[in-house]
Write a protein that holds these residues in place. Structure first.
Motif, PDB file in Angstrom:
ATOM      1  N   THR A 106       8.375 -19.720 112.920  1.00 59.46           N
ATOM      2  CA  THR A 106       8.452 -20.212 114.298  1.00 59.46           C
ATOM      3  C   THR A 106       9.166 -21.553 114.327  1.00 59.46           C
ATOM      4  OG1 THR A 106       6.330 -19.149 114.749  1.00 59.46           O
ATOM      5  CG2 THR A 106       7.127 -20.727 116.372  1.00 59.46           C
ATOM      6  N   TYR A 107       8.821 -22.401 113.369  1.00 58.33           N
ATOM      7  CA  TYR A 107       9.434 -23.732 113.287  1.00 58.33           C
ATOM      8  C   TYR A 107      10.947 -23.625 113.109  1.00 58.33           C
ATOM      9  CZ  TYR A 107      11.004 -27.990 110.912  1.00 58.33           C
ATOM     10  OH  TYR A 107      11.716 -29.104 110.524  1.00 58.33           O
ATOM     11  N   HIS A 108      11.389 -22.777 112.180  1.00 55.24           N
ATOM     12  CA  HIS A 108      12.828 -22.654 111.918  1.00 55.24           C
ATOM     13  C   HIS A 108      13.567 -21.975 113.073  1.00 55.24           C
ATOM     14  CE1 HIS A 108      11.728 -23.560 107.679  1.00 55.24           C
ATOM     15  NE2 HIS A 108      12.889 -24.174 107.727  1.00 55.24           N
ATOM     16  N   ILE A 109      12.883 -21.105 113.791  1.00 55.53           N
ATOM     17  CA  ILE A 109      13.502 -20.501 114.974  1.00 55.53           C
ATOM     18  C   ILE A 109      13.748 -21.578 116.035  1.00 55.53           C
ATOM     19  CG2 ILE A 109      13.046 -18.988 116.953  1.00 55.53           C
ATOM     20  CD1 ILE A 109      11.717 -17.053 115.012  1.00 55.53           C
ATOM     21  N   LEU A 110      12.734 -22.404 116.285  1.00 50.03           N
ATOM     22  CA  LEU A 110      12.876 -23.486 117.262  1.00 50.03           C
ATOM     23  C   LEU A 110      13.922 -24.494 116.819  1.00 50.03           C
ATOM     24  CD1 LEU A 110       9.105 -24.100 118.111  1.00 50.03           C
ATOM     25  CD2 LEU A 110      10.810 -23.029 119.582  1.00 50.03           C
ATOM     26  N   LEU A 111      14.042 -24.677 115.513  1.00 45.85           N
ATOM     27  CA  LEU A 111      14.989 -25.648 114.966  1.00 45.85           C
ATOM     28  C   LEU A 111      16.442 -25.252 115.245  1.00 45.85           C
ATOM     29  CD1 LEU A 111      14.299 -28.259 113.420  1.00 45.85           C
ATOM     30  CD2 LEU A 111      14.905 -27.071 111.306  1.00 45.85           C
ATOM     31  N   GLN A 112      16.683 -23.975 115.496  1.00 38.54           N
ATOM     32  CA  GLN A 112      18.053 -23.523 115.753  1.00 38.54           C
ATOM     33  C   GLN A 112      18.601 -24.052 117.078  1.00 38.54           C
ATOM     34  OE1 GLN A 112      19.401 -22.345 113.112  1.00 38.54           O
ATOM     35  NE2 GLN A 112      17.343 -22.245 112.198  1.00 38.54           N
ATOM     36  N   SER A 113      17.716 -24.612 117.907  1.00 39.30           N
ATOM     37  CA  SER A 113      18.186 -25.207 119.167  1.00 39.30           C
ATOM     38  C   SER A 113      19.117 -26.388 118.898  1.00 39.30           C
ATOM     39  CB  SER A 113      16.993 -25.666 120.018  1.00 39.30           C
ATOM     40  OG  SER A 113      16.234 -26.646 119.325  1.00 39.30           O
ATOM     41  N   ILE A 140      25.968 -17.712 120.702  1.00 39.60           N
ATOM     42  CA  ILE A 140      25.914 -16.539 119.819  1.00 39.60           C
ATOM     43  C   ILE A 140      25.492 -16.959 118.413  1.00 39.60           C
ATOM     44  CG2 ILE A 140      27.295 -14.736 118.702  1.00 39.60           C
ATOM     45  CD1 ILE A 140      28.942 -14.547 121.251  1.00 39.60           C
ATOM     46  N   LEU A 141      26.017 -18.093 117.947  1.00 42.15           N
ATOM     47  CA  LEU A 141      25.630 -18.615 116.631  1.00 42.15           C
ATOM     48  C   LEU A 141      24.133 -18.905 116.588  1.00 42.15           C
ATOM     49  CD1 LEU A 141      26.429 -19.690 113.810  1.00 42.15           C
ATOM     50  CD2 LEU A 141      26.803 -21.920 114.887  1.00 42.15           C
ATOM     51  N   THR A 142      23.615 -19.498 117.648  1.00 39.65           N
ATOM     52  CA  THR A 142      22.182 -19.788 117.738  1.00 39.65           C
ATOM     53  C   THR A 142      21.367 -18.503 117.637  1.00 39.65           C
ATOM     54  OG1 THR A 142      22.644 -21.695 119.173  1.00 39.65           O
ATOM     55  CG2 THR A 142      20.373 -20.872 119.130  1.00 39.65           C
ATOM     56  N   LEU A 143      21.793 -17.477 118.368  1.00 36.75           N
ATOM     57  CA  LEU A 143      21.086 -16.182 118.337  1.00 36.75           C
ATOM     58  C   LEU A 143      21.132 -15.570 116.935  1.00 36.75           C
ATOM     59  CD1 LEU A 143      22.309 -14.595 121.711  1.00 36.75           C
ATOM     60  CD2 LEU A 143      20.045 -15.550 121.201  1.00 36.75           C
ATOM     61  N   GLY A 144      22.293 -15.681 116.280  1.00 42.09           N
ATOM     62  CA  GLY A 144      22.420 -15.134 114.928  1.00 42.09           C
ATOM     63  C   GLY A 144      21.485 -15.812 113.948  1.00 42.09           C
ATOM     64  N   CYS A 145      21.355 -17.134 114.063  1.00 36.46           N
ATOM     65  CA  CYS A 145      20.444 -17.885 113.184  1.00 36.46           C
ATOM     66  C   CYS A 145      18.990 -17.544 113.472  1.00 36.46           C
ATOM     67  CB  CYS A 145      20.672 -19.390 113.354  1.00 36.46           C
ATOM     68  SG  CYS A 145      22.293 -19.964 112.779  1.00 36.46           S
ATOM     69  N   ILE A 146      18.665 -17.353 114.753  1.00 31.88           N
ATOM     70  CA  ILE A 146      17.294 -16.999 115.134  1.00 31.88           C
ATOM     71  C   ILE A 146      16.930 -15.620 114.585  1.00 31.88           C
ATOM     72  CG2 ILE A 146      15.838 -16.341 117.099  1.00 31.88           C
ATOM     73  CD1 ILE A 146      17.125 -18.616 118.677  1.00 31.88           C
ATOM     74  N   ILE A 147      17.866 -14.688 114.679  1.00 30.09           N
ATOM     75  CA  ILE A 147      17.628 -13.331 114.161  1.00 30.09           C
ATOM     76  C   ILE A 147      17.317 -13.391 112.668  1.00 30.09           C
ATOM     77  CG2 ILE A 147      18.740 -11.110 113.638  1.00 30.09           C
ATOM     78  CD1 ILE A 147      20.279 -11.439 116.297  1.00 30.09           C
ATOM     79  N   LYS A 148      18.050 -14.235 111.931  1.00 32.30           N
ATOM     80  CA  LYS A 148      17.809 -14.357 110.494  1.00 32.30           C
ATOM     81  C   LYS A 148      16.429 -14.931 110.209  1.00 32.30           C
ATOM     82  CE  LYS A 148      18.537 -14.076 106.180  1.00 32.30           C
ATOM     83  NZ  LYS A 148      17.078 -13.966 105.991  1.00 32.30           N
ATOM     84  N   GLN A 149      15.984 -15.883 111.019  1.00 32.89           N
ATOM     85  CA  GLN A 149      14.664 -16.478 110.807  1.00 32.89           C
ATOM     86  C   GLN A 149      13.554 -15.492 111.157  1.00 32.89           C
ATOM     87  OE1 GLN A 149      14.261 -19.201 109.238  1.00 32.89           O
ATOM     88  NE2 GLN A 149      16.420 -19.764 109.221  1.00 32.89           N
ATOM     89  N   ILE A 150      13.753 -14.692 112.206  1.00 34.69           N
ATOM     90  CA  ILE A 150      12.765 -13.679 112.563  1.00 34.69           C
ATOM     91  C   ILE A 150      12.598 -12.676 111.437  1.00 34.69           C
ATOM     92  CG2 ILE A 150      12.317 -11.725 114.126  1.00 34.69           C
ATOM     93  CD1 ILE A 150      13.525 -13.332 116.378  1.00 34.69           C
ATOM     94  N   ASP A 151      13.683 -12.470 110.697  1.00 37.33           N
ATOM     95  CA  ASP A 151      13.663 -11.532 109.572  1.00 37.33           C
ATOM     96  C   ASP A 151      12.633 -11.933 108.509  1.00 37.33           C
ATOM     97  OD1 ASP A 151      14.449  -9.432 107.923  1.00 37.33           O
ATOM     98  OD2 ASP A 151      15.947 -10.646 106.910  1.00 37.33           O
ATOM     99  N   LEU A 152      12.290 -13.224 108.466  1.00 40.28           N
ATOM    100  CA  LEU A 152      11.367 -13.707 107.442  1.00 40.28           C
ATOM    101  C   LEU A 152       9.913 -13.347 107.719  1.00 40.28           C
ATOM    102  CD1 LEU A 152      12.857 -17.272 106.876  1.00 40.28           C
ATOM    103  CD2 LEU A 152      13.278 -15.201 105.570  1.00 40.28           C
ATOM    104  N   LEU A 153       9.618 -12.977 108.961  1.00 42.43           N
ATOM    105  CA  LEU A 153       8.233 -12.673 109.323  1.00 42.43           C
ATOM    106  C   LEU A 153       8.229 -11.756 110.527  1.00 42.43           C
ATOM    107  CD1 LEU A 153       5.400 -13.657 108.305  1.00 42.43           C
ATOM    108  CD2 LEU A 153       5.408 -15.218 110.253  1.00 42.43           C
ATOM    109  N   ASN A 154       7.250 -10.898 110.596  1.00 36.03           N
ATOM    110  CA  ASN A 154       7.132 -10.002 111.740  1.00 36.03           C
ATOM    111  C   ASN A 154       6.989 -10.816 113.011  1.00 36.03           C
ATOM    112  OD1 ASN A 154       5.578  -8.294 113.787  1.00 36.03           O
ATOM    113  ND2 ASN A 154       6.115  -6.795 112.220  1.00 36.03           N
TER     114      ASN A 154
END
Length: 336
Positions: A106-113, A140-154
């Motif tokens: 969650t932290y790394h997803i928010l960090l992509q802002s 789009i870059l932000t979304l791509g980074c968020i998708i990668k972070q979501i991949d780390l956890l359900n």
């Protein structure tokens, strides 16, 4: 995007060192996710090493007397580096607070802002209005980074450990803003109009200010004795840890050259590409599977980079740089 071959080399080196850093840190993790060394001690030693390398690089083409003369001549300019150093110091401390409030993903997803925030900060500092295509590529870059972070956890497991979610998010935004302002501000100093201050001398100013700010925080927090203890110091004399320090020093130095030859916006895209290469190489070296989320993230980040490459920021100087910094009396930066 690249004005010459040197810029391409700097861009590639930045990505190589960033990816190497991610792989080295991963390799030193224990089975429980911890580290066998004091990370704060490593960070402080890293700053001292970057300062030492910068001094040596400057002295390769200049004398010690020249170094002393340039430092006293540009002392007011050197003080400007206290601001970004203090911001990075605050960023590092907020990192611990925010990781206590959120689970890592969650932290790394928010960090992509920070990608979008960097765009806004860049516009303010450089008076450059990003066009629609550039903003879309950043989003789009932000979304791509968020998708990668979501991949780390359900995604159902994303959570916060604090009941005041609004306050917790504001702290993450504060951390992101500190990082973005510091990065763009340093670029502003490096690229300031009529600025003839040697890049290695500027690195000396930056790392001296960084060490000063970190030592002050450690003194007030009462943690200084912990990081300079015999156990903390001896724990870093492991080959993987020494490699981390060496790689991190190289990354810090190449970052200054990156901001000199390129810009903070392209730096966010380079960081996005880091995720792509780390995902691929982690699969090779650590048998971390490449999932559908990873593939989607790679495609989205690649799309963002392709879009930006079609319409990059090419402005080399800005009219407001000297205007913003000419308040420094007798400084080296003046608006012509």
């Amino acid at each position: 995007m690249f004005k010459d071959k040197d810029s391409i080399v700097v861009f590639v080196l930045y990505i190589v060192l960033s990816v190497s850093q991610g792989l080295l840190v991963t390799a030193t993790k224990s089975a429980k996710g911890g580290y066998s060394f004091n990370f704060t001690t490593v960070v402080l030693i890293m700053e001292f090493c970057k300062l030492l390398v910068s001094i040596i690089a400057f002295l390769m083409h200049n004398s010690i007397l020249s170094l002393q003369r340039e430092i006293f001549k540009n002392i007011k300019f050197a003080l400007l580096y206290v601001f970004p150093a203090a911001l990075y110091c605050l960023y590092n401390n907020l990192q611990f607070v925010n990781l206590a409030n959120f689970d890592p993903t969650t932290y790394h997803i928010l960090l992509q802002s920070r990608i979008v925030v960097t765009g806004f900060i860049y516009q303010i500092f450089f008076a450059v209005n990003l066009n629609i295509k550039q903003w879309i590529s950043l989003i789009i870059l932000t979304l791509g980074c968020i998708i990668k972070q979501i991949d780390l956890l359900n995604i159902q497991q994303l959570s916060t450990s604090t009941s005041n979610i609004s306050y917790a998010i504001l702290l993450v935004l504060a951390q992101v803003t500190c990082s973005s302002i510091a990065s763009v501000y340093i670029e502003l100093l490096i690229k300031s109009k009529n600025n003839q201050v040697n890049i290695w001398l500027q690195n000396i100013f930056m790392y001296t200010a960084s060490i000063f700010c970190n030592l002050i925080v450690l003194c007030f927090s009462g943690s200084l004795s912990d990081i300079i203890s015999l156990d903390s110091i001896t724990s870093i004399f492991q080959i993987p840890v020494l490699l981390i320090i060496a790689n991190w020093v190289g990354l810090g130095l190449i970052t200054s050259l990156f901001l000199k030859n390129l810009n903070s916006i392209l730096k966010t895209f380079a960081s996005g590409l880091d995720l792509v290469f780390i995902a691929i190489l982690s699969s090779v070296f650590f048998s971390i599977p490449i999932t559908g989320f990873t593939v989607l993230s790679i495609l989205v980040i690649s799309l963002a980079f392709w879009m930006y490459s079609k319409d990059p920021i090419t402005r080399k100087e800005t009219a407001v740089v000297g205007e913003k910094l000419n308040s420094v009396k007798n400084g080296v930066i003046e608006d012509s």
